[in-house]
Design an enzyme around this catalytic site. Structure first.
Site, PDB file in Angstrom:
ATOM      1  N   GLY A 173     -19.317 -71.947 -10.915  1.00 40.87           N
ATOM      2  CA  GLY A 173     -20.511 -71.109 -11.264  1.00 40.87           C
ATOM      3  C   GLY A 173     -20.546 -70.113 -10.181  1.00 40.87           C
ATOM      4  O   GLY A 173     -19.645 -69.083 -10.214  1.00 40.87           O
ATOM      5  N   GLY A 174     -21.553 -69.952  -9.338  1.00 41.06           N
ATOM      6  CA  GLY A 174     -22.023 -68.877  -8.353  1.00 41.06           C
ATOM      7  C   GLY A 174     -20.869 -68.552  -7.548  1.00 41.06           C
ATOM      8  O   GLY A 174     -20.671 -67.466  -6.929  1.00 41.06           O
ATOM      9  N   GLY A 408       1.944 -38.535 -20.319  1.00 38.32           N
ATOM     10  CA  GLY A 408       0.855 -38.886 -19.698  1.00 38.32           C
ATOM     11  C   GLY A 408       1.102 -39.443 -18.502  1.00 38.32           C
ATOM     12  O   GLY A 408       0.386 -39.698 -17.498  1.00 38.32           O
ATOM     13  N   ALA A 409       2.224 -40.365 -18.606  1.00 36.89           N
ATOM     14  CA  ALA A 409       2.549 -41.125 -17.405  1.00 36.89           C
ATOM     15  C   ALA A 409       3.157 -40.374 -16.087  1.00 36.89           C
ATOM     16  O   ALA A 409       2.643 -40.557 -15.170  1.00 36.89           O
ATOM     17  CB  ALA A 409       3.774 -42.146 -17.770  1.00 36.89           C
TER      18      ALA A 409
HETATM   19  C1  HXC Z   1     -25.545 -80.074  -6.085  1.00 34.08           C
HETATM   20  C2  HXC Z   1     -23.594 -81.068  -6.301  1.00 34.08           C
HETATM   21  C3  HXC Z   1     -23.061 -79.894  -7.155  1.00 34.08           C
HETATM   22  C4  HXC Z   1     -24.084 -78.873  -7.306  1.00 34.08           C
HETATM   23  C5  HXC Z   1     -21.352 -81.095  -6.881  1.00 34.08           C
HETATM   24  N1  HXC Z   1     -22.359 -81.843  -6.233  1.00 34.08           N
HETATM   25  N2  HXC Z   1     -21.740 -79.983  -7.306  1.00 34.08           N
HETATM   26  N3  HXC Z   1     -24.553 -81.000  -5.840  1.00 34.08           N
HETATM   27  N4  HXC Z   1     -25.103 -79.099  -6.832  1.00 34.08           N
HETATM   28  N5  HXC Z   1     -23.781 -77.554  -7.835  1.00 34.08           N
HETATM   29  C6  HXC Z   1     -22.283 -83.258  -5.548  1.00 34.08           C
HETATM   30  C7  HXC Z   1     -22.250 -84.333  -6.723  1.00 34.08           C
HETATM   31  O1  HXC Z   1     -23.598 -84.540  -7.060  1.00 34.08           O
HETATM   32  C8  HXC Z   1     -21.615 -85.429  -5.766  1.00 34.08           C
HETATM   33  O2  HXC Z   1     -22.474 -85.946  -5.116  1.00 34.08           O
HETATM   34  C9  HXC Z   1     -20.651 -84.493  -4.594  1.00 34.08           C
HETATM   35  O3  HXC Z   1     -21.101 -83.028  -4.984  1.00 34.08           O
HETATM   36  C10 HXC Z   1     -19.018 -84.536  -5.103  1.00 34.08           C
HETATM   37  O4  HXC Z   1     -19.180 -84.161  -6.521  1.00 34.08           O
HETATM   38  P1  HXC Z   1     -18.304 -84.821  -7.608  1.00 34.08           P
HETATM   39  O5  HXC Z   1     -18.656 -84.369  -8.946  1.00 34.08           O
HETATM   40  O6  HXC Z   1     -18.444 -86.186  -7.514  1.00 34.08           O
HETATM   41  O7  HXC Z   1     -16.785 -84.403  -7.297  1.00 34.08           O
HETATM   42  P2  HXC Z   1     -15.602 -84.114  -8.404  1.00 34.08           P
HETATM   43  O8  HXC Z   1     -15.588 -85.297  -9.370  1.00 34.08           O
HETATM   44  O9  HXC Z   1     -14.668 -83.541  -7.645  1.00 34.08           O
HETATM   45  O10 HXC Z   1     -16.180 -82.845  -9.391  1.00 34.08           O
HETATM   46  C11 HXC Z   1     -16.292 -81.644  -8.699  1.00 34.08           C
HETATM   47  C12 HXC Z   1     -17.068 -80.461  -9.511  1.00 34.08           C
HETATM   48  C13 HXC Z   1     -18.388 -81.289 -10.118  1.00 34.08           C
HETATM   49  C14 HXC Z   1     -16.065 -80.157 -10.819  1.00 34.08           C
HETATM   50  C15 HXC Z   1     -17.307 -79.326  -8.912  1.00 34.08           C
HETATM   51  O11 HXC Z   1     -18.941 -81.821  -9.076  1.00 34.08           O
HETATM   52  C16 HXC Z   1     -19.331 -80.301 -10.853  1.00 34.08           C
HETATM   53  O12 HXC Z   1     -19.009 -79.863 -11.995  1.00 34.08           O
HETATM   54  N6  HXC Z   1     -20.262 -79.578 -10.275  1.00 34.08           N
HETATM   55  C17 HXC Z   1     -21.140 -78.777 -10.777  1.00 34.08           C
HETATM   56  C18 HXC Z   1     -20.293 -77.572 -11.062  1.00 34.08           C
HETATM   57  C19 HXC Z   1     -21.233 -76.471 -11.520  1.00 34.08           C
HETATM   58  O13 HXC Z   1     -21.648 -76.482 -12.817  1.00 34.08           O
HETATM   59  N7  HXC Z   1     -21.830 -75.680 -10.907  1.00 34.08           N
HETATM   60  C20 HXC Z   1     -22.622 -74.442 -11.256  1.00 34.08           C
HETATM   61  C21 HXC Z   1     -23.793 -74.547 -10.686  1.00 34.08           C
HETATM   62  S1  HXC Z   1     -24.792 -73.191 -11.458  1.00 34.08           S
HETATM   63  P3  HXC Z   1     -22.496 -87.499  -4.357  1.00 34.08           P
HETATM   64  O14 HXC Z   1     -23.695 -87.692  -3.723  1.00 34.08           O
HETATM   65  O15 HXC Z   1     -22.230 -88.269  -5.656  1.00 34.08           O
HETATM   66  O16 HXC Z   1     -21.296 -87.487  -3.344  1.00 34.08           O
HETATM   67  C22 HXC Z   1     -24.283 -71.657 -10.381  1.00 34.08           C
HETATM   68  C23 HXC Z   1     -24.886 -70.542 -11.099  1.00 34.08           C
HETATM   69  C24 HXC Z   1     -25.145 -69.447 -10.009  1.00 34.08           C
HETATM   70  O17 HXC Z   1     -23.470 -71.622  -9.625  1.00 34.08           O
HETATM   71  C25 HXC Z   1     -25.012 -68.097 -10.570  1.00 34.08           C
HETATM   72  C26 HXC Z   1     -24.826 -66.912  -9.421  1.00 34.08           C
HETATM   73  C27 HXC Z   1     -24.208 -65.895 -10.035  1.00 34.08           C
END
Ligand code: HXC
Length: 518
Positions: A173-174, A408-409
């Site tokens: 994401g971000g 052109g190159a």
């Molecule tokens: C809050 C998060 C989090 C998030 C992970 N965690 N991502 N908490 N916000 N974005 C937390 C989980 O809940 C978990 O907490 C711990 O981190 C570890 O994550 P896991 O999922 O257990 O790890 P893993 O299996 O290794 O997977 C990692 C991951 C997955 C692929 C990154 O966590 C995931 O898909 N996260 C979301 C990714 C995503 O979609 N982000 C986009 C957000 S939107 P616990 O308590 O269980 O340990 C964004 C938009 C911004 O960013 C735009 C700006 C331009």
């Protein structure tokens, strides 16, 4: 102060609690994935005993909207600080995946912004180590605002201090956009990935099954998207790569790049340059062999090695001084310019220009890659980026035409009228509007149709064209080439030419900024 008293005890207890937080559980989790911890990475990046952490005890207030998920850890999932890398000051942040997945909430974002501001003010490189699930979901808009603040600082710092992103886990994401604004992106193979939307979203929206690696693994970003400039097999080597890159760069745009000691005057036998480029214009060769025989021994450091390989870009040293090199690669797509190589080259030139790095162009290019795919995808506007970047750059710019320089190159690759400071050619150079076969087919179409033996006639005409037009001497006599040089003397010529350009200064007309065809 009484070191047995309450005040000192509290101070020690607090520090001990913080150390414990970085202790075994999180560490084991990271290590079991083949990853280092946020702190271990910083210790490898910075010179021994020079890293100083700040804001170690910051915390997210439990009163902030948390959707039942409070980050109860010191530091809020990111370490920030400063130290020395190869003796020079640098600033860094390193995200801690073991704390809420390294996700970015408002406190986490404020810390990164703080260190970005310091790096900019002090004129020192800023390195971000990313291991993050992106915007912290439970903090909502505060996380998004945090990212926006980081992006804005990335843009303000662009072209002022080197900004390097090192992806060492997820960048979701971000988390992907700050790296993509920075100058260079490093990734570690197998343990890092970058994507705007993850495999789950891809499945939901497009009903496609993709793995993390297929979607945004290091190899994908090195070879297909071009997002990653450097990929290494493990984290230690990735961080060594960052240090190596920094050794070529100045700390900011007001400095010149650092110089290195030159151990020998002549480092590779230059007479070998006479052998590398074949007389037959259709035979490929490896441009990296030419580079190797020109620059100081073992100093060529290639960027984006596996992306758009028809152009080769990288840093090297010439007589101890950093040099940017942009070269056509005749062994890939015959060295033609296409969309990806034009963009790759343009971005590299902009980097060199921002940071006072002189640029050497080694040219052997038959032209732009023809075809529907290229035209429909905008080779006109993408090729224009390369043209624009060359013409706009005010650094010392030298071109050596090794063989083909057509159409052109010719114009694009830092030709004299585009602003080349010195334009040299080897005796093997072919400079003309187009290649011999194409040219005679147009000029002598009627005669070839009417001929009894068109193949023989075409061959004769092509030879005449090569002798009379497609050589370096016509351009030399008209002043479009400064000198036709002996290939074996290329290094010597370049050393003195770049020395002559050392104090180059260009007064450009005042403007807010140019409008590069993005
Ligand atoms: C809050 C998060 C989090 C998030 C992970 N965690 N991502 N908490 N916000 N974005 C937390 C989980 O809940 C978990 O907490 C711990 O981190 C570890 O994550 P896991 O999922 O257990 O790890 P893993 O299996 O290794 O997977 C990692 C991951 C997955 C692929 C990154 O966590 C995931 O898909 N996260 C979301 C990714 C995503 O979609 N982000 C986009 C957000 S939107 P616990 O308590 O269980 O340990 C964004 C938009 C911004 O960013 C735009 C700006 C331009």
């Amino acid at each position: 102060m009484d070191i047995n008293g309450k005040l000192y005890k509290k101070f020690l207890e607090r520090n001990a609690a913080y150390s414990q937080q970085h202790g075994s559980v999180g560490m084991k989790k990271q290590h079991s994935k083949g990853k280092l911890t946020a702190r271990e990475r910083l210790m490898l990046l910075f010179d021994s005993d020079t890293f100083n952490e700040i804001d170690a005890f910051t915390k997210t207030s439990p009163s902030e909207s948390n959707f039942g998920k409070v980050v109860n850890a010191y530091g809020d999932g990111v370490i920030i600080g400063h130290g020395k890398i190869s003796g020079r000051p640098a600033f860094a942040y390193s995200q801690d995946f073991t704390i809420m997945g390294g996700s970015l909430g408002s406190v986490h974002a404020k810390k990164i912004a703080k260190i970005q501001d310091m790096a900019l003010k002090m004129g020192a490189p800023m390195i971000g180590i990313i291991d993050s699930g992106g915007a912290r979901i439970q903090e909502g808009v505060a996380s998004l605002a945090g990212y926006a603040g980081i992006f804005r600082r990335n843009v303000i710092s662009s072209g002022v201090i080197p900004q390097i992103s090192v992806i060492m886990g997820p960048a979701a994401g971000g988390a992907v956009y700050s790296p993509s604004i920075t100058d260079f992106v490093f990734m570690t193979n197998k343990t890092s990935y970058m994507f705007v939307t993850g495999p789950n979203v891809v499945k939901e929206v497009l009903n496609e099954d993709v793995s993390f690696d297929e979607l945004g693994g290091a190899e994908v970003h090195m070879k297909k998207s071009g997002v990653a400039h450097f990929v290494y097999e493990d984290e230690e080597n990735t961080l060594l790569g960052v240090k190596k890159l920094l050794s070529y760069l100045p700390s900011n745009n007001m400095e010149n790049p650092p110089t290195a000691e030159v151990y020998e005057e002549k480092l590779e036998p230059e007479s070998a340059l006479l052998e590398i480029v074949p007389d037959d214009p259709n035979k490929p060769y490896d441009i990296k062999d030419v580079i190797k025989h020109i620059v100081d021994r073992d100093t060529f450091f290639e960027i984006s090695e596996n992306y758009a390989q028809n152009i080769v870009v990288g840093f090297a040293r010439l007589h101890g001084r950093t040099l940017g090199i942009l070269a056509n690669q005749p062994k890939v797509l015959a060295g033609t310019l296409d969309i990806n190589s034009s963009v790759k080259g343009a971005r590299f030139i902009r980097y060199c220009d921002s940071f006072n790095i002189p640029l050497l162009t080694l040219e052997d290019v038959p032209g732009f890659l023809p075809g529907l795919d290229q035209e429909h995808n905008g080779i006109i506007r993408h090729g224009a980026k390369l043209l624009y970047a060359y013409a706009d750059a005010t650094i010392p710019k030298i071109t050596v035409i090794l063989r083909k320089s057509y159409g052109g190159a010719y114009c694009v690759m830092n030709s004299k009228n585009l602003g080349g400071d010195f334009n040299f050619a080897w005796p093997t150079a072919e400079i003309a509007v187009m290649g011999p076969e194409g040219a005679v087919s147009i000029l002598y179409r009627k005669e070839l149709i009417e001929s009894d033996d068109p193949v023989k006639l075409k061959k004769e005409l092509a030879k005449r064209y090569r002798d009379e037009i497609a050589n370096p001497y016509v351009a030399d006599e008209k002043g479009y080439i400064d000198e036709v040089i002996d290939p074996a003397l290329t290094r010597k010529k370049l050393i003195s030419a770049f020395e002559a350009l050392e104090n180059k200064h260009v007064n450009s007309p005042a403007r807010k900024h140019g409008n590069i065809p993005l």
